[in-house]
Write a protein that holds these residues in place. Structure first.
Motif, PDB file in Angstrom:
ATOM      1  N   ALA A   1       0.835  -1.197   0.000  1.00  0.00           N
ATOM      2  CA  ALA A   1       0.000   0.000   0.000  1.00  0.00           C
ATOM      3  C   ALA A   1       0.874   1.254   0.000  1.00  0.00           C
ATOM      4  N   PRO A   2       0.298   2.410  -0.360  1.00  0.00           N
ATOM      5  CA  PRO A   2       1.065   3.652  -0.357  1.00  0.00           C
ATOM      6  C   PRO A   2       1.710   3.972   0.992  1.00  0.00           C
ATOM      7  N   ASP A   3       1.110   3.512   2.100  1.00  0.00           N
ATOM      8  CA  ASP A   3       1.696   3.771   3.425  1.00  0.00           C
ATOM      9  C   ASP A   3       2.757   2.738   3.816  1.00  0.00           C
ATOM     10  N   GLY A   4       3.033   1.772   2.913  1.00  0.00           N
ATOM     11  CA  GLY A   4       4.064   0.764   3.181  1.00  0.00           C
ATOM     12  C   GLY A   4       3.541  -0.552   3.726  1.00  0.00           C
ATOM     13  N   HIS A   5       2.272  -0.590   4.142  1.00  0.00           N
ATOM     14  CA  HIS A   5       1.680  -1.827   4.653  1.00  0.00           C
ATOM     15  C   HIS A   5       1.597  -2.848   3.520  1.00  0.00           C
ATOM     16  N   THR A   6       2.005  -4.095   3.776  1.00  0.00           N
ATOM     17  CA  THR A   6       2.020  -5.131   2.749  1.00  0.00           C
ATOM     18  C   THR A   6       1.107  -6.284   3.137  1.00  0.00           C
ATOM     19  N   VAL A   7       0.330  -6.773   2.146  1.00  0.00           N
ATOM     20  CA  VAL A   7      -0.530  -7.939   2.354  1.00  0.00           C
ATOM     21  C   VAL A   7      -0.263  -8.949   1.247  1.00  0.00           C
ATOM     22  N   LYS A   8      -0.424 -10.222   1.575  1.00  0.00           N
ATOM     23  CA  LYS A   8      -0.260 -11.286   0.584  1.00  0.00           C
ATOM     24  C   LYS A   8      -1.550 -11.470  -0.197  1.00  0.00           C
ATOM     25  N   ALA A   9      -1.437 -12.016  -1.390  1.00  0.00           N
ATOM     26  CA  ALA A   9      -2.611 -12.309  -2.208  1.00  0.00           C
ATOM     27  C   ALA A   9      -3.499 -13.307  -1.458  1.00  0.00           C
ATOM     28  N   GLY A  10      -4.809 -13.120  -1.598  1.00  0.00           N
ATOM     29  CA  GLY A  10      -5.750 -14.022  -0.926  1.00  0.00           C
ATOM     30  C   GLY A  10      -5.750 -13.850   0.576  1.00  0.00           C
ATOM     31  N   ASN A  11      -5.563 -12.618   1.042  1.00  0.00           N
ATOM     32  CA  ASN A  11      -5.416 -12.352   2.476  1.00  0.00           C
ATOM     33  C   ASN A  11      -6.708 -12.430   3.272  1.00  0.00           C
ATOM     34  N   SER A  12      -7.825 -12.758   2.653  1.00  0.00           N
ATOM     35  CA  SER A  12      -9.074 -13.024   3.376  1.00  0.00           C
ATOM     36  C   SER A  12      -9.743 -14.221   2.707  1.00  0.00           C
ATOM     37  N   ARG A  13     -10.734 -14.765   3.375  1.00  0.00           N
ATOM     38  CA  ARG A  13     -11.426 -15.932   2.816  1.00  0.00           C
ATOM     39  C   ARG A  13     -12.020 -15.622   1.444  1.00  0.00           C
ATOM     40  N   GLY A  14     -12.664 -14.463   1.330  1.00  0.00           N
ATOM     41  CA  GLY A  14     -13.262 -14.067   0.063  1.00  0.00           C
ATOM     42  C   GLY A  14     -12.218 -13.842  -1.018  1.00  0.00           C
ATOM     43  N   ALA A  15     -11.145 -13.141  -0.691  1.00  0.00           N
ATOM     44  CA  ALA A  15     -10.086 -12.860  -1.677  1.00  0.00           C
ATOM     45  C   ALA A  15      -9.429 -14.151  -2.152  1.00  0.00           C
ATOM     46  N   ALA A  16      -9.291 -15.124  -1.259  1.00  0.00           N
ATOM     47  CA  ALA A  16      -8.659 -16.395  -1.620  1.00  0.00           C
ATOM     48  C   ALA A  16      -9.533 -17.219  -2.566  1.00  0.00           C
ATOM     49  N   ARG A  17     -10.844 -16.965  -2.573  1.00  0.00           N
ATOM     50  CA  ARG A  17     -11.763 -17.766  -3.394  1.00  0.00           C
ATOM     51  C   ARG A  17     -12.030 -17.152  -4.761  1.00  0.00           C
ATOM     52  N   ILE A  18     -11.527 -15.972  -5.047  1.00  0.00           N
ATOM     53  CA  ILE A  18     -11.818 -15.309  -6.319  1.00  0.00           C
ATOM     54  C   ILE A  18     -11.091 -16.021  -7.458  1.00  0.00           C
ATOM     55  N   ALA A  19     -11.872 -16.497  -8.431  1.00  0.00           N
ATOM     56  CA  ALA A  19     -11.342 -17.181  -9.619  1.00  0.00           C
ATOM     57  C   ALA A  19     -12.301 -16.916 -10.774  1.00  0.00           C
ATOM     58  N   PRO A  20     -12.269 -15.703 -11.347  1.00  0.00           N
ATOM     59  CA  PRO A  20     -13.245 -15.345 -12.376  1.00  0.00           C
ATOM     60  C   PRO A  20     -13.112 -16.184 -13.648  1.00  0.00           C
ATOM     61  N   VAL A  21     -14.251 -16.609 -14.184  1.00  0.00           N
ATOM     62  CA  VAL A  21     -14.288 -17.403 -15.413  1.00  0.00           C
ATOM     63  C   VAL A  21     -13.650 -16.598 -16.544  1.00  0.00           C
ATOM     64  N   GLY A  22     -12.784 -17.264 -17.302  1.00  0.00           N
ATOM     65  CA  GLY A  22     -12.093 -16.609 -18.399  1.00  0.00           C
ATOM     66  C   GLY A  22     -10.784 -15.962 -17.989  1.00  0.00           C
ATOM     67  N   PHE A  23     -10.560 -15.864 -16.697  1.00  0.00           N
ATOM     68  CA  PHE A  23      -9.334 -15.256 -16.187  1.00  0.00           C
ATOM     69  C   PHE A  23      -8.577 -16.194 -15.256  1.00  0.00           C
ATOM     70  N   HIS A  24      -8.985 -17.461 -15.245  1.00  0.00           N
ATOM     71  CA  HIS A  24      -8.351 -18.384 -14.313  1.00  0.00           C
ATOM     72  C   HIS A  24      -8.112 -19.714 -15.013  1.00  0.00           C
ATOM     73  N   ASP A  25      -6.858 -19.931 -15.447  1.00  0.00           N
ATOM     74  CA  ASP A  25      -6.505 -21.137 -16.195  1.00  0.00           C
ATOM     75  C   ASP A  25      -6.095 -22.310 -15.311  1.00  0.00           C
ATOM     76  N   GLY A  26      -6.268 -22.203 -14.037  1.00  0.00           N
ATOM     77  CA  GLY A  26      -5.897 -23.309 -13.159  1.00  0.00           C
ATOM     78  C   GLY A  26      -4.738 -22.951 -12.256  1.00  0.00           C
ATOM     79  N   GLY A  27      -3.921 -23.952 -11.949  1.00  0.00           N
ATOM     80  CA  GLY A  27      -2.835 -23.795 -10.986  1.00  0.00           C
ATOM     81  C   GLY A  27      -1.660 -22.993 -11.500  1.00  0.00           C
ATOM     82  N   PRO A  28      -0.613 -22.954 -10.697  1.00  0.00           N
ATOM     83  CA  PRO A  28       0.544 -22.128 -11.030  1.00  0.00           C
ATOM     84  C   PRO A  28       1.497 -22.732 -12.063  1.00  0.00           C
ATOM     85  N   THR A  29       1.293 -24.006 -12.457  1.00  0.00           N
ATOM     86  CA  THR A  29       2.201 -24.633 -13.423  1.00  0.00           C
ATOM     87  C   THR A  29       1.773 -24.288 -14.843  1.00  0.00           C
TER      88      THR A  29
END
Length: 190
Positions: free
Chosen positions: A107-135
């Protein structure tokens, strides 16, 4: 003749000394992580996969800020969802560090968060923008998203990606939804 031999010897010793000085810093022959300036959306970074293996080109190209994604609402004020592609430029599968906390939001104030830092954020996988896993398979690319649960004050931060060697790549993210596929990504999140 003796002076010519001494001069030749002296020149040879000096050249060898310079050659050694230029090459002995890193005997692995690999560049170490260096500080990088922040890129913009749509600019790519050449990275390596998990364990330093393979070569991936990571390109974040769109960010949207939404107050709801599907049935999920953020724990803070909003979700920042970033769409990116990961292109494998090698002949073997390469695994991005996305599954191991590779993406972070600073963030602009220097605070850092990891991706998927809440239950809702971790579940976001929009159709057409999510090809599966990291491989990512050889000579192809994957299209994915990462999501962060943020406060309004944390909009307009810096997206950080840490690759398999620990090198950090940064993108300056606008404080408003921006990029090539804003409308499509927003639609996929509803």
């Amino acid at each position: 003749m003796r002076h010519i031999n001494r001069a030749t010897t002296l020149i040879t010793v000096c050249c060898l000394g310079l050659l050694t000085a230029c090459t002995e810093d890193d005997d692995r022959g690999e560049p170490g992580p260096t500080p990088r300036t922040a890129l913009r959306l749509g600019q790519n970074a050449d990275t390596v996969g998990v364990g330093g293996k393979g070569a991936l080109r990571i390109t974040p190209d769109t960010v949207v800020y939404v107050h709801k994604a599907g049935a999920d609402t953020p724990e803070h004020d909003l979700y920042a969802v970033v769409a990116f592609s990961a292109a494998n430029r090698t002949a073997t599968p390469v695994t991005a560090t996305t599954g191991k906390g590779g993406f972070r939001w600073k963030a602009p104030d220097g605070h850092t968060v990891k991706a998927g830092n809440s239950r809702g954020a971790a579940r976001i996988a929009p159709v057409g923008f999510h090809d599966g896993g990291p491989t990512v398979q050889p000579h192809t690319y994957g299209r994915n998203t990462v999501a962060f649960d943020l406060t309004d004050a944390e909009k307009g931060g810096t997206l950080v990606y840490v690759d398999g060697r620990g090198a950090a790549f940064r993108w300056k993210i606008p404080a408003a939804s921006s990029g090539d596929t804003v409308a499509a990504l927003k639609s996929a999140l509803t």
